[in-house]
Design a protein around this motif. Structure first.
Motif, short mmCIF file in Angstrom:
data_model
loop_
_atom_site.label_atom_id
_atom_site.label_comp_id
_atom_site.label_asym_id
_atom_site.label_seq_id
_atom_site.Cartn_x
_atom_site.Cartn_y
_atom_site.Cartn_z
N SER A 20 32.90 43.96 46.71
CA SER A 20 33.52 43.19 47.78
C SER A 20 34.82 42.54 47.33
N ARG A 21 35.65 42.18 48.30
CA ARG A 21 36.93 41.52 47.99
C ARG A 21 36.68 40.21 47.27
N GLU A 22 35.66 39.45 47.68
CA GLU A 22 35.36 38.18 47.04
C GLU A 22 34.95 38.38 45.58
N ARG A 23 34.14 39.41 45.36
CA ARG A 23 33.70 39.68 43.98
C ARG A 23 34.86 40.15 43.12
N LEU A 24 35.77 40.95 43.70
CA LEU A 24 36.95 41.38 42.95
C LEU A 24 37.79 40.18 42.51
N ARG A 25 37.95 39.20 43.41
CA ARG A 25 38.72 38.00 43.05
C ARG A 25 38.03 37.19 41.98
N THR A 26 36.69 37.15 42.04
CA THR A 26 35.94 36.42 41.00
C THR A 26 36.16 37.08 39.65
N TRP A 27 36.05 38.41 39.59
CA TRP A 27 36.29 39.11 38.33
C TRP A 27 37.72 38.88 37.84
N GLU A 28 38.67 38.90 38.76
CA GLU A 28 40.07 38.68 38.39
C GLU A 28 40.26 37.29 37.79
N ARG A 29 39.64 36.29 38.44
CA ARG A 29 39.81 34.90 37.98
C ARG A 29 39.14 34.66 36.63
N ARG A 30 37.95 35.24 36.43
CA ARG A 30 37.17 34.94 35.22
C ARG A 30 37.50 35.86 34.06
N PHE A 31 37.81 37.15 34.36
CA PHE A 31 37.96 38.12 33.28
C PHE A 31 39.32 38.80 33.27
N GLY A 32 40.17 38.48 34.26
CA GLY A 32 41.46 39.15 34.32
C GLY A 32 41.35 40.62 34.66
N PHE A 33 40.31 40.98 35.33
CA PHE A 33 40.04 42.38 35.66
C PHE A 33 39.39 42.44 37.04
N PRO A 34 39.86 43.35 37.88
CA PRO A 34 41.06 44.18 37.73
C PRO A 34 42.31 43.36 38.02
N ARG A 35 43.46 43.91 37.72
CA ARG A 35 44.72 43.20 37.91
C ARG A 35 45.45 43.75 39.13
N PRO A 36 45.38 43.06 40.26
CA PRO A 36 46.07 43.56 41.45
C PRO A 36 47.57 43.31 41.35
N GLU A 37 48.33 44.00 42.17
CA GLU A 37 49.76 43.78 42.26
C GLU A 37 50.05 42.93 43.49
N ARG A 38 50.99 41.99 43.34
CA ARG A 38 51.37 41.12 44.46
C ARG A 38 52.88 40.93 44.45
N SER A 39 53.48 40.94 45.61
CA SER A 39 54.90 40.63 45.75
C SER A 39 55.01 39.23 46.33
N GLY A 40 55.33 38.26 45.44
CA GLY A 40 55.40 36.88 45.89
C GLY A 40 54.03 36.41 46.35
N SER A 41 53.98 35.90 47.57
CA SER A 41 52.71 35.44 48.13
C SER A 41 52.08 36.49 49.03
N GLY A 42 52.51 37.73 48.86
CA GLY A 42 51.98 38.81 49.69
C GLY A 42 50.54 39.14 49.34
N PRO A 43 49.93 40.04 50.09
CA PRO A 43 48.52 40.38 49.85
C PRO A 43 48.34 41.17 48.57
N ARG A 44 47.15 41.08 48.03
CA ARG A 44 46.81 41.84 46.83
C ARG A 44 46.74 43.32 47.15
N ARG A 45 47.23 44.14 46.21
CA ARG A 45 47.10 45.59 46.30
C ARG A 45 46.62 46.09 44.95
N TYR A 46 45.64 47.01 44.99
CA TYR A 46 44.99 47.48 43.77
C TYR A 46 45.38 48.91 43.48
#
Length: 377
Positions: A20-46
């Motif tokens: 899920s998107r929420e779980r992906l953000r949790t992994w990103e916040r805690r483990f730095g994985f996965p690393r999405p791409e963002r342009s400024g404050s734009g939406p995350r893209r994987y």
């Protein structure tokens, strides 16, 4: 698969990986994985290239592996080749029977997978196939011998089901690459023809339903055109002429044998004549026929008994349909339709008959008001 650095939205990536998107953000916040791409404050893209790692981590976590270790183990630059152990597991766990047969003489079973191990008749590793009572001279024997003696790459054959009984199974047989020092061998893999038959039956049923829907749609179009034509006539015509022409139109459009309109007066239905002359002139007492009285009381169309139909003059062997003509809970008459064969009154037929009945009721009521307005001569 790496799509040349292409990225997808968080929603698409979640659907692709099952995380899920929420779980992906949790992994990103805690483990730095996965690393999405963002342009400024734009939406995350994987990155699509990260999808295999995310799936590997999800599966490992589902098996109880700590996330930190799962993420480290998933950090592979390229997919490793499939090991021999993995290939063996694929065959062993395949949801279809699989055998390896050495030959051509004797035809000996070298391997059976789990799907065959549960069948006592097929648990024959190390044994020869001629121990099976049905094998000698069977299509399976001929197929195996052909593969050992010719260049045929693969053949399909029928044989009794490995589980026994009177059912028939089908298998695909093909030669295996022979290694130095090993006897030639043929693989035999079961084919689920039952599923093919079910699929064909479902397809035939779906085509039948589609044809039925198309016929219903065509009938609805014809009936709507008929209803529109009658509505136009009811608005601009009056008197006995419109009743006669309406009966004639119904005979032609509905493939009826005859049609007539009986006017209700003081407990009786007066039928003067009909479109084809089979019915009338008759005076029919409604209470003399229970089915006719019930239909008029309910205000719903229905098939009459032979006695009730005969009272209006319908010849024996034909079938009479009565459609009560009612306006504001007042019964003004009955539309009679005679057919060679009775048909089911589905919702479409009832809707058309209701429209016709309403138009006839309007016409009869209008004529009655016109007559009453003239007063005594």
């Amino acid at each position: 698969m790496d799509k040349g650095g292409h990225t997808v939205s968080a929603t698409d990536f979640a659907n692709l990986t099952g995380v899920s998107r929420e779980r992906l953000r949790t992994w990103e916040r805690r483990f730095g994985f996965p690393r999405p791409e963002r342009s400024g404050s734009g939406p995350r893209r994987y990155a699509i290239g990260d999808a295999p790692r995310v799936v590997a981590v999800r599966r490992a976590a589902e098996q109880g592996v700590p996330l930190t270790r799962a993420i480290e183990a998933s950090d592979f630059a390229a997919a490793p080749p499939v090991s021999d152990a993995t290939l063996a597991s694929v065959v062993a766990a395949a949801p279809t029977p699989a055998l390896v047969i050495a030959g051509p003489e004797p035809l000996r079973v070298l391997y059976t997978n789990a799907q065959l191990a549960i069948f006592p008749a097929a648990d024959a590793t190390g044994h020869t196939l001629d121990l099976l009572p049905w094998f000698a001279g069977s299509e399976l024997e001929r197929t195996l011998l052909t593969l050992f003696a010719s260049d045929a790459p693969a053949l399909e054959c029928a044989h009794p089901a490995w589980s026994g009984g009177d059912t028939t199974a089908r298998s695909l047989a093909y030669r295996l690459p022979a290694q130095a020092g090993e006897p030639p061998a043929v693989a035999l893999v079961g084919i689920d023809r039952a599923q093919d038959r079910r699929t064909r039956r479902d397809l035939i049923d779906a085509r039948g339903e589609l044809a039925q829907l198309r016929r219903r749609e065509q009938r609805q179009e014809r009936w709507l055109a008929l209803a529109a034509a009658l509505a136009e006539r009811f608005q601009h015509e009056a008197g006995a002429d419109v009743l006669a022409t309406t009966a004639d139109t119904l005979v032609r459009r509905l493939s009826a044998v005859d049609a007539g309109i009986a006017v209700y007066m003081a407990g009786e239905l007066a039928l003067g004549s009909s479109s084809r002359g089979l019915l009338g002139p008759r005076m029919v007492t409604v209470t003399g026929y229970a089915d006719l009285a019930a239909l008029m009381q309910a205000g719903q169309p229905g098939w009459l008994s032979p006695a009730a139909g005969g009272a209006f003059g319908a010849p024996g062997g034909l079938h009479s349909l009565a459609v009560p003509i009612t306006v504001v809970a007042e019964t003004l008459g009955v539309l009679l339709l005679v057919f060679d064969e009775p048909t089911e009154l589905d919702d479409d037929a009832r809707q058309l008959l209701t429209i016709v009945s309403a138009g006839l009721g309007f016409t009869l009521l209008r004529d009655r008001l016109v007559e009453s307005s003239k007063g005594p001569s």
